[in-house]
Design an enzyme around this catalytic site. Structure first.
Site, PDB file in Angstrom:
ATOM      1  CG  ASP A  94      65.697  43.418  48.496  1.00  0.00           C
ATOM      2  OD1 ASP A  94      66.072  43.372  47.478  1.00  0.00           O
ATOM      3  OD2 ASP A  94      64.937  44.276  49.149  1.00  0.00           O
TER       4      ASP A  94
ATOM      5  CD  GLU B   1      65.206  49.517  46.004  1.00  0.00           C
ATOM      6  OE1 GLU B   1      64.541  50.021  44.936  1.00  0.00           O
ATOM      7  OE2 GLU B   1      64.824  48.650  46.663  1.00  0.00           O
TER       8      GLU B   1
ATOM      9  NE  ARG C 236      74.109  59.824  28.168  1.00  0.00           N
ATOM     10  CZ  ARG C 236      74.681  60.797  28.139  1.00  0.00           C
ATOM     11  NH1 ARG C 236      75.083  61.739  29.114  1.00  0.00           N
ATOM     12  NH2 ARG C 236      74.794  61.130  27.028  1.00  0.00           N
TER      13      ARG C 236
ATOM     14  CD  GLN D 280      68.170  44.852  40.321  1.00  0.00           C
ATOM     15  OE1 GLN D 280      68.954  44.626  41.245  1.00  0.00           O
ATOM     16  NE2 GLN D 280      67.555  45.767  40.144  1.00  0.00           N
ATOM     17  NE  ARG D 281      60.247  41.840  42.209  1.00  0.00           N
ATOM     18  CZ  ARG D 281      59.493  42.864  42.810  1.00  0.00           C
ATOM     19  NH1 ARG D 281      59.951  43.669  43.828  1.00  0.00           N
ATOM     20  NH2 ARG D 281      58.289  42.809  42.412  1.00  0.00           N
TER      21      ARG D 281
HETATM   22  O1  F6P Z   1      61.376  42.626  47.540  1.00  0.00           O
HETATM   23  C1  F6P Z   1      62.298  43.739  47.889  1.00  0.00           C
HETATM   24  C2  F6P Z   1      62.350  44.633  46.778  1.00  0.00           C
HETATM   25  O2  F6P Z   1      63.169  43.981  45.943  1.00  0.00           O
HETATM   26  C3  F6P Z   1      63.039  46.034  47.239  1.00  0.00           C
HETATM   27  O3  F6P Z   1      64.435  45.999  47.128  1.00  0.00           O
HETATM   28  C4  F6P Z   1      62.277  46.999  46.284  1.00  0.00           C
HETATM   29  O4  F6P Z   1      62.322  48.160  47.218  1.00  0.00           O
HETATM   30  C5  F6P Z   1      61.043  46.450  46.189  1.00  0.00           C
HETATM   31  O5  F6P Z   1      61.269  45.067  46.272  1.00  0.00           O
HETATM   32  C6  F6P Z   1      60.099  47.018  44.984  1.00  0.00           C
HETATM   33  O6  F6P Z   1      59.304  46.222  44.753  1.00  0.00           O
HETATM   34  P1  F6P Z   1      57.782  46.673  44.112  1.00  0.00           P
HETATM   35  O7  F6P Z   1      58.143  47.662  43.106  1.00  0.00           O
HETATM   36  O8  F6P Z   1      57.157  45.356  43.853  1.00  0.00           O
HETATM   37  O9  F6P Z   1      57.029  47.546  45.320  1.00  0.00           O
END
Ligand code: F6P
Length: 342
Positions: free
Chosen positions: A128, A222, A266, A274-275
């Site tokens: 983030d 989000e 849509r 993203q992670r």
């Molecule tokens: O690390 C922060 C983040 O990327 C937020 O943007 C997101 O709300 C959260 O992680 C979601 O992570 P998890 O699904 O692991 O709780």
């Protein structure tokens, strides 16, 4: 000295690069030994650890995730949490702890260091990019790259069907991913948590884009909120740091846009894509430098400090100060990119 390492909070590309750099320099230059604690703060709480030496970190530089595992465990909320952590560190003869995490994990490290004499050095991470005190956190560049590629792809399918495509990206309190990927991907609307949006205005931008014979792409973080409403939640559940689960604003927006403009819409929720996966070259570079400087801080006994990027330099700042406030998108910066809306 024996040094403990843990990774806490949401995972993030580049965590393994930090671990590798810490261990490589720590063993080669300083002759330290390492203990890897499993799953964030749960590891020292429950005494769960793995061997962490040079063979254990070979080949992990380009790998996403974390070889140590992660969790959102908050030891300050666990019964006897502090004592259990201190006992584990004493039992394993650990003289310092490198904590790699975001605001929550580092917030705990700050309190352990400042109030309970647990010698911690912090390394900031979060896709983030919302930690103040550091210009960038690793993981952010990778996330922006993934989101930008997705937006590029969504343009062509949106154009083929002449429909609105809403792309929901991560960003709980800060809209950095939305802003950077939206700008890089040529989005027509970018919505961020820092600025409540007017759904009428969003629909006006969507309509004007169609008028120019193009299909609109709306990028929404989000945590973004409508002017007359609240944040859209996935469900009511909370993690142990008290954060609600987000995701849903993209779906809500598509429905509202369709209802108000009559145009088909849509939603694509990028979520944990993203992670995941391999870190970008920039994130490997930044994570590696953070790791090298974190082990230097440990070696010098400079505890309660976090490594941070300032320009091209790595500096040290008190962890408590670094986690005291979030880095959010400046309204002027948001206004600057507004020239591309609609
Ligand atoms: O690390 C922060 C983040 O990327 C937020 O943007 C997101 O709300 C959260 O992680 C979601 O992570 P998890 O699904 O692991 O709780």
């Amino acid at each position: 000295m024996r040094v403990g390492v843990l990774t806490g909070g949401g995972d993030c590309p580049g965590l393994n690069a930090v671990i590798r750099a810490v261990v490589r320099k720590g063993v080669q230059e300083y002759g330290h030994e390492f203990v890897g604690f499993r799953d964030g703060w749960r590891g020292p709480l429950e005494g769960r650890s793995i061997r962490l030496d040079i063979p254990a970190v070979r080949g992990i530089l380009p790998r996403g995730g974390t070889i140590l595992g992660s969790s959102r465990t908050n030891p300050l909320k666990e019964e006897d949490g502090i004592r259990r952590i201190k006992d584990t560190l004493a039992r394993q003869r650990v003289g310092a702890l490198i904590t790699i995490g975001g605001e929550d994990t580092l917030g705990v490290a700050a309190r352990l260091s400042d109030e309970y004499q647990v010698p911690c050095v912090g390394v900031p991470k979060t896709i983030d990019n919302d930690l103040s005190a550091t210009d960038y956190t690793f993981g952010f560049d990778t996330a922006v790259g993934i989101a930008t590629e997705a937006i590029d792809r969504l343009h062509t399918t949106a154009e083929s069907h002449m429909r609105v495509l809403v792309v929901e990206v991560m960003g709980r309190h800060a809209g950095w991913i939305a802003l950077h990927s939206g700008l890089a991907g040529g989005a027509n609307v970018i919505l961020i948590p820092e600025q409540r949006f007017d759904i009428e205005q969003v629909c006006a931008w969507v309509t004007s884009r169609f008028r120019a014979s193009y299909a609109p792409i709306v990028v929404v973080a989000e945590g973004a909120m409508p002017r007359d409403g609240d944040v859209v939640l996935k469900d009511g559940s909370l993690d142990s740091f008290g954060h609600v689960r987000l995701s849903g604003v993209g779906e809500w927006l598509a429905k509202e846009i369709e209802r108000r403009t009559g145009k088909e819409a849509r939603t694509t929720v990028l979520g944990h894509v993203q992670r995941g996966g391999t870190p970008s070259a920039f994130d490997r570079w930044l994570a590696t430098r953070f790791g090298l400087h974190a082990i230097d801080a440990v070696h010098e006994g400079d505890f309660g400090m976090m490594v941070a990027l300032r320009g091209t330099d790595i500096v040290r700042v008190p962890i408590a100060e670094a986690t005291a406030r979030l880095k959010t998108v400046d309204p002027e910066l948001y206004t600057e990119v507004g020239v591309f809306f609609g």
